[in-house]
Write an enzyme that holds these catalytic residues in place. Structure first.
Site, PDB file in Angstrom:
ATOM      1  N   CYS A  69     -45.784 -91.158 -76.999  1.00  0.00           N
ATOM      2  CA  CYS A  69     -44.355 -90.722 -76.805  1.00  0.00           C
ATOM      3  C   CYS A  69     -43.374 -91.486 -77.669  1.00  0.00           C
ATOM      4  O   CYS A  69     -42.429 -90.833 -77.813  1.00  0.00           O
ATOM      5  CB  CYS A  69     -43.891 -90.931 -75.368  1.00  0.00           C
ATOM      6  SG  CYS A  69     -45.026 -89.957 -74.191  1.00  0.00           S
TER       7      CYS A  69
ATOM      8  N   HIS B  72     -48.987 -77.242 -84.265  1.00  0.00           N
ATOM      9  CA  HIS B  72     -49.628 -76.361 -82.860  1.00  0.00           C
ATOM     10  C   HIS B  72     -48.442 -75.359 -82.602  1.00  0.00           C
ATOM     11  O   HIS B  72     -47.502 -75.269 -83.315  1.00  0.00           O
ATOM     12  CB  HIS B  72     -50.121 -77.203 -82.197  1.00  0.00           C
ATOM     13  CG  HIS B  72     -49.514 -78.169 -81.256  1.00  0.00           C
ATOM     14  ND1 HIS B  72     -48.742 -77.678 -80.156  1.00  0.00           N
ATOM     15  CD2 HIS B  72     -49.162 -79.441 -81.277  1.00  0.00           C
ATOM     16  CE1 HIS B  72     -47.953 -78.664 -79.607  1.00  0.00           C
ATOM     17  NE2 HIS B  72     -48.169 -79.831 -80.382  1.00  0.00           N
TER      18      HIS B  72
ATOM     19  N   CYS C 119     -44.893 -96.303 -74.808  1.00  0.00           N
ATOM     20  CA  CYS C 119     -46.079 -95.342 -75.024  1.00  0.00           C
ATOM     21  C   CYS C 119     -45.993 -95.092 -76.484  1.00  0.00           C
ATOM     22  O   CYS C 119     -45.205 -94.408 -76.936  1.00  0.00           O
ATOM     23  CB  CYS C 119     -45.712 -94.211 -74.051  1.00  0.00           C
ATOM     24  SG  CYS C 119     -47.076 -92.907 -74.379  1.00  0.00           S
TER      25      CYS C 119
ATOM     26  N   HIS D   5     -44.846 -76.218 -81.661  1.00  0.00           N
ATOM     27  CA  HIS D   5     -43.996 -76.576 -83.014  1.00  0.00           C
ATOM     28  C   HIS D   5     -43.673 -75.012 -83.431  1.00  0.00           C
ATOM     29  O   HIS D   5     -42.157 -74.948 -83.746  1.00  0.00           O
ATOM     30  CB  HIS D   5     -44.638 -77.184 -84.164  1.00  0.00           C
ATOM     31  CG  HIS D   5     -45.314 -78.550 -83.931  1.00  0.00           C
ATOM     32  ND1 HIS D   5     -46.506 -78.873 -84.625  1.00  0.00           N
ATOM     33  CD2 HIS D   5     -44.716 -79.328 -82.882  1.00  0.00           C
ATOM     34  CE1 HIS D   5     -46.969 -80.109 -84.035  1.00  0.00           C
ATOM     35  NE2 HIS D   5     -45.986 -80.291 -83.234  1.00  0.00           N
TER      36      HIS D   5
ATOM     37  N   CYS E 171     -49.906 -93.079 -69.580  1.00  0.00           N
ATOM     38  CA  CYS E 171     -49.068 -91.822 -69.815  1.00  0.00           C
ATOM     39  C   CYS E 171     -49.873 -90.473 -69.285  1.00  0.00           C
ATOM     40  O   CYS E 171     -50.931 -90.338 -69.715  1.00  0.00           O
ATOM     41  CB  CYS E 171     -48.856 -91.951 -71.317  1.00  0.00           C
ATOM     42  SG  CYS E 171     -48.119 -90.347 -71.610  1.00  0.00           S
TER      43      CYS E 171
ATOM     44  N   LYS F 192     -57.474 -81.451 -76.158  1.00  0.00           N
ATOM     45  CA  LYS F 192     -58.766 -81.478 -76.920  1.00  0.00           C
ATOM     46  C   LYS F 192     -59.973 -81.783 -76.061  1.00  0.00           C
ATOM     47  O   LYS F 192     -60.987 -81.100 -76.342  1.00  0.00           O
ATOM     48  CB  LYS F 192     -58.674 -82.724 -78.340  1.00  0.00           C
ATOM     49  CG  LYS F 192     -57.833 -81.924 -79.146  1.00  0.00           C
ATOM     50  CD  LYS F 192     -57.999 -82.840 -80.502  1.00  0.00           C
ATOM     51  CE  LYS F 192     -56.972 -82.833 -81.250  1.00  0.00           C
ATOM     52  NZ  LYS F 192     -56.138 -83.962 -81.785  1.00  0.00           N
TER      53      LYS F 192
ATOM     54  N   LYS G 104     -52.838 -77.277 -69.497  1.00  0.00           N
ATOM     55  CA  LYS G 104     -52.168 -78.019 -70.573  1.00  0.00           C
ATOM     56  C   LYS G 104     -53.259 -77.890 -71.888  1.00  0.00           C
ATOM     57  O   LYS G 104     -54.337 -78.166 -71.456  1.00  0.00           O
ATOM     58  CB  LYS G 104     -51.942 -79.420 -70.195  1.00  0.00           C
ATOM     59  CG  LYS G 104     -51.087 -80.042 -71.030  1.00  0.00           C
ATOM     60  CD  LYS G 104     -50.709 -81.677 -70.628  1.00  0.00           C
ATOM     61  CE  LYS G 104     -50.596 -82.665 -71.688  1.00  0.00           C
ATOM     62  NZ  LYS G 104     -49.438 -82.296 -72.868  1.00  0.00           N
TER      63      LYS G 104
ATOM     64  N   HIS H 104     -50.536 -88.161 -72.631  1.00  0.00           N
ATOM     65  CA  HIS H 104     -51.436 -89.025 -73.566  1.00  0.00           C
ATOM     66  C   HIS H 104     -52.634 -89.385 -72.847  1.00  0.00           C
ATOM     67  O   HIS H 104     -53.542 -89.411 -73.793  1.00  0.00           O
ATOM     68  CB  HIS H 104     -50.671 -89.702 -74.608  1.00  0.00           C
ATOM     69  CG  HIS H 104     -49.457 -89.053 -75.403  1.00  0.00           C
ATOM     70  ND1 HIS H 104     -48.287 -89.157 -74.721  1.00  0.00           N
ATOM     71  CD2 HIS H 104     -49.527 -88.279 -76.495  1.00  0.00           C
ATOM     72  CE1 HIS H 104     -47.416 -88.408 -75.918  1.00  0.00           C
ATOM     73  NE2 HIS H 104     -48.192 -87.948 -76.612  1.00  0.00           N
TER      74      HIS H 104
HETATM   75  N1  MSP Z   1     -41.078 -86.129 -83.512  1.00  0.00           N
HETATM   76  C1  MSP Z   1     -40.604 -85.814 -82.206  1.00  0.00           C
HETATM   77  C2  MSP Z   1     -39.426 -84.812 -82.213  1.00  0.00           C
HETATM   78  C3  MSP Z   1     -38.315 -85.410 -83.123  1.00  0.00           C
HETATM   79  S1  MSP Z   1     -36.821 -84.467 -83.084  1.00  0.00           S
HETATM   80  C4  MSP Z   1     -35.571 -85.403 -83.751  1.00  0.00           C
HETATM   81  C5  MSP Z   1     -41.723 -85.136 -81.353  1.00  0.00           C
HETATM   82  N2  MSP Z   1     -42.788 -84.511 -82.075  1.00  0.00           N
HETATM   83  S2  MSP Z   1     -43.743 -83.497 -81.511  1.00  0.00           S
HETATM   84  O1  MSP Z   1     -44.416 -82.981 -82.618  1.00  0.00           O
HETATM   85  O2  MSP Z   1     -44.444 -84.060 -80.467  1.00  0.00           O
HETATM   86  O3  MSP Z   1     -43.046 -82.285 -80.757  1.00  0.00           O
HETATM   87  C6  MSP Z   1     -42.308 -81.312 -81.613  1.00  0.00           C
HETATM   88  C7  MSP Z   1     -41.750 -80.059 -80.807  1.00  0.00           C
HETATM   89  O4  MSP Z   1     -43.031 -79.391 -80.321  1.00  0.00           O
HETATM   90  C8  MSP Z   1     -41.134 -80.631 -79.611  1.00  0.00           C
HETATM   91  O5  MSP Z   1     -39.827 -79.732 -79.469  1.00  0.00           O
HETATM   92  C9  MSP Z   1     -41.965 -80.428 -78.615  1.00  0.00           C
HETATM   93  O6  MSP Z   1     -41.372 -79.888 -77.129  1.00  0.00           O
HETATM   94  C10 MSP Z   1     -42.920 -79.294 -79.007  1.00  0.00           C
HETATM   95  N3  MSP Z   1     -44.053 -79.019 -78.281  1.00  0.00           N
HETATM   96  C11 MSP Z   1     -45.201 -79.620 -78.216  1.00  0.00           C
HETATM   97  N4  MSP Z   1     -46.004 -79.311 -77.551  1.00  0.00           N
HETATM   98  C12 MSP Z   1     -45.824 -78.360 -76.878  1.00  0.00           C
HETATM   99  C13 MSP Z   1     -46.350 -77.190 -76.114  1.00  0.00           C
HETATM  100  N5  MSP Z   1     -47.663 -77.166 -75.623  1.00  0.00           N
HETATM  101  N6  MSP Z   1     -45.473 -76.134 -75.704  1.00  0.00           N
HETATM  102  C14 MSP Z   1     -44.407 -75.916 -76.254  1.00  0.00           C
HETATM  103  N7  MSP Z   1     -43.800 -76.955 -76.772  1.00  0.00           N
HETATM  104  C15 MSP Z   1     -44.196 -78.160 -77.092  1.00  0.00           C
HETATM  105  O7  MSP Z   1     -41.680 -84.960 -80.127  1.00  0.00           O
END
Ligand code: MSP
Length: 498
Positions: free
Chosen positions: A131, A20, A128, A23, A147, A302, A299, A150
């Protein structure tokens, strides 16, 4: 002597869903920095990857009727493909189920154990799964047991775990942050984190009994326990470089920059430096913390139905437009918002009109008035100080503002000097020919400078502009750079029929 090597990392997403926009932000910020460093002549190592262990993923696999390994095998490719679609030029892609990674994580565990930093204890408290985090009683009470991210109830756990004595490093970590040995960018996030640990870092539970968590790296000395997913995941930043066996890791570690979202700063500024200190490894030089992207001010969720699919944007508008919007219209160091209105306005207005039409105009006039041949292109004269300063402070949006300042000024210049009028005067005015040549070379020179400044952000656009102007002869088949697209907003060129 300046260092030749540079290393930048990104957070590794959980593979329990599709890639998404959040990422993408990690990838784009790292990619812009990496491209800039390459422009400066550095050898860049740029890590990406996926986080494949933990209960959240095991639960999703079960939901799909798959074994966890089969499930992650079916998912990681989406992330790899996404990275490629974004034209993100990373050098590494790690999966935490890689055999080498798992062996290295077990080695790390043994090092922590040998240093006397692991002890067995019982955990009675909240967890959680969304998280993948242990939650303090205080936090659970503040959130009424649910949470906020979530929207699921915290689980109550009562189990035997191994703990890592992170508390032993509180003072050292605080000092490293205060002295700037390990920077947290932006500054206000550093303050927030220091406030969070002012009473000391808590010891961290770093394993779970196999009955509560079976999908993870086994604890080497105790088959009844599996490592906590964050210990495994954080280690990726060094295991991907070959730690501990391949000596090459020493050329790239410590990382220059580690890009993370604000929600996972606490893992990266607390447990991660504690692990590194325990391993006697240097700390990363900087954590670059971005904010969150909302959709229409809310935010993405879904249930609200406002989740924006990045692949939809990419498929309709391409990687350059995607990169442009998220690097310029989301402030690098803060939260930002996506709406189709903002996106299409930026695409059609700034990329299409300001830049695309400008390139087209200069190329077309050179064709029409000078058979496509430019006279000597003068060296550029724009002061690039503010652009460089913005890049050095990781304010990529401001660096792009600077580039657009040049683009806009060139548009204004052409509107003022009117080369099309000068062209008309060539029959009567002997100086007009030279004046026209000068105007067009100046415009081409400025566009070549713009191209160079765009390299970290819009690499294909930069290349396209260079292909048009760099040789001094305009190619015959110049295509418009950003043709107008109106999918969610009204095309202002269409006159309404009544
Ligand atoms: N798996 C862990 C990270 C481990 S790093 C050793 C994780 N994964 S995640 O898929 O939840 O998030 C990955 C990245 O995406 C994080 O940097 C997180 O901040 C970012 N984002 C997830 N949703 C976001 C938004 N809506 N906006 C911007 N970035 C956010 O956490």
């Amino acid at each position: 002597m300046t260092k030749k090597h540079a290393y930048i990392t990104t957070a590794i997403p959980y593979v329990n869903g599709q890639p998404h926009i959040g990422h993408a932000l990690d990838y784009l910020l790292a990619d812009a920095w990496a491209r800039y460093q390459r422009q400066l002549g550095k050898v860049v190592r740029f890590q990406t990857g996926v986080d494949e262990h933990g209960n959240k993923i095991a639960a999703k696999a079960a939901e799909q009727g798959l074994a966890p390994q089969a499930y992650v095998d079916s998912m990681y490719g989406n992330f790899l493909e996404f990275i490629q679609k974004l034209e993100v030029d990373s050098t590494d892609f790690i999966r935490t189920t890689d055999i080498k990674h798992k062996a290295a994580v077990q080695y790390i565990w043994q090092q922590l154990e040998a240093a006397g930093l692991l002890y067995k204890g019982s955990y009675e408290g909240w967890y959680c799964q969304g998280c993948e985090a242990f939650i303090t009683d205080k936090e659970a009470a503040e959130n009424n047991g649910i949470c906020p991210d979530h929207k699921t109830a915290y689980q109550r756990l009562s189990e035997e775990n191994y703990y890592f004595k992170a508390s032993a490093f509180t003072l050292e970590i605080t000092k490293a942050l205060e002295s700037g040995k390990m920077k947290i960018i932006p500054e206000f996030r550093k303050k927030e984190f220091l406030e969070l640990i002012k009473d000391g870092l808590a010891d961290v539970s770093v394993s779970r009994p196999t009955k509560s968590l079976s999908w993870g790296v086994p604890v080497p000395s105790d088959p009844s326990q599996v490592m906590y997913v964050w210990l495994d995941a954080l280690s990726n930043y060094i295991t991907v470089l070959g730690y501990p066996n391949d000596p090459l890791w020493k050329e790239f570690w410590p990382a220059d920059v580690q890009v993370v979202g604000k929600d996972i700063l606490r893992f990266h500024a607390g447990i991660w430096p504690a692990m590194l200190m325990a391993l006697d490894l240097p700390l990363p030089k900087a954590l670059l913390v971005h904010g969150h992207i909302t959709s229409g001010g809310a935010k993405m969720s879904k249930s609200v139905g406002n989740v924006v699919d990045p692949v939809e944007i990419l498929d309709h508008f391409g990687p350059e437009a995607f990169r442009y919007f998220f690097l310029r219209h989301v402030p690098t160091l803060d939260d930002g918002d996506f709406t189709w209105e903002r996106f299409e306005a930026a695409y059609n207005g700034e990329l299409g009109n300001d830049l695309g039409n400008l390139v087209q105009r200069v190329a077309a006039m050179t064709m029409r008035y000078q058979a496509g041949v430019l006279s000597d292109i003068p060296p550029n004269r724009h002061d690039m100080g503010p652009y460089r300063a913005a890049l050095e402070t990781f304010e990529f949006n401001r660096a792009l503002d600077e580039v657009w300042g040049i683009v806009r000024a060139l548009n204004q210049y052409l509107d003022r000097v009117k080369p099309w009028e000068v062209a008309k005067n060539r029959q009567t005015d002997v100086e007009a020919e030279a004046h026209l040549a000068e105007i067009l070379s100046h415009a081409a020179g400025t566009l070549l400078q713009v191209a160079e400044l765009l390299v970290p952000f819009l690499p294909s656009t930069a290349r396209a502009i260079q292909t048009i102007f760099a040789s001094g002869v305009i190619p015959a088949d110049v295509q418009p750079l950003f043709p107008k697209i109106y999918l969610h907003t009204e095309d202002p060129r269409t006159t309404k029929q009544s």
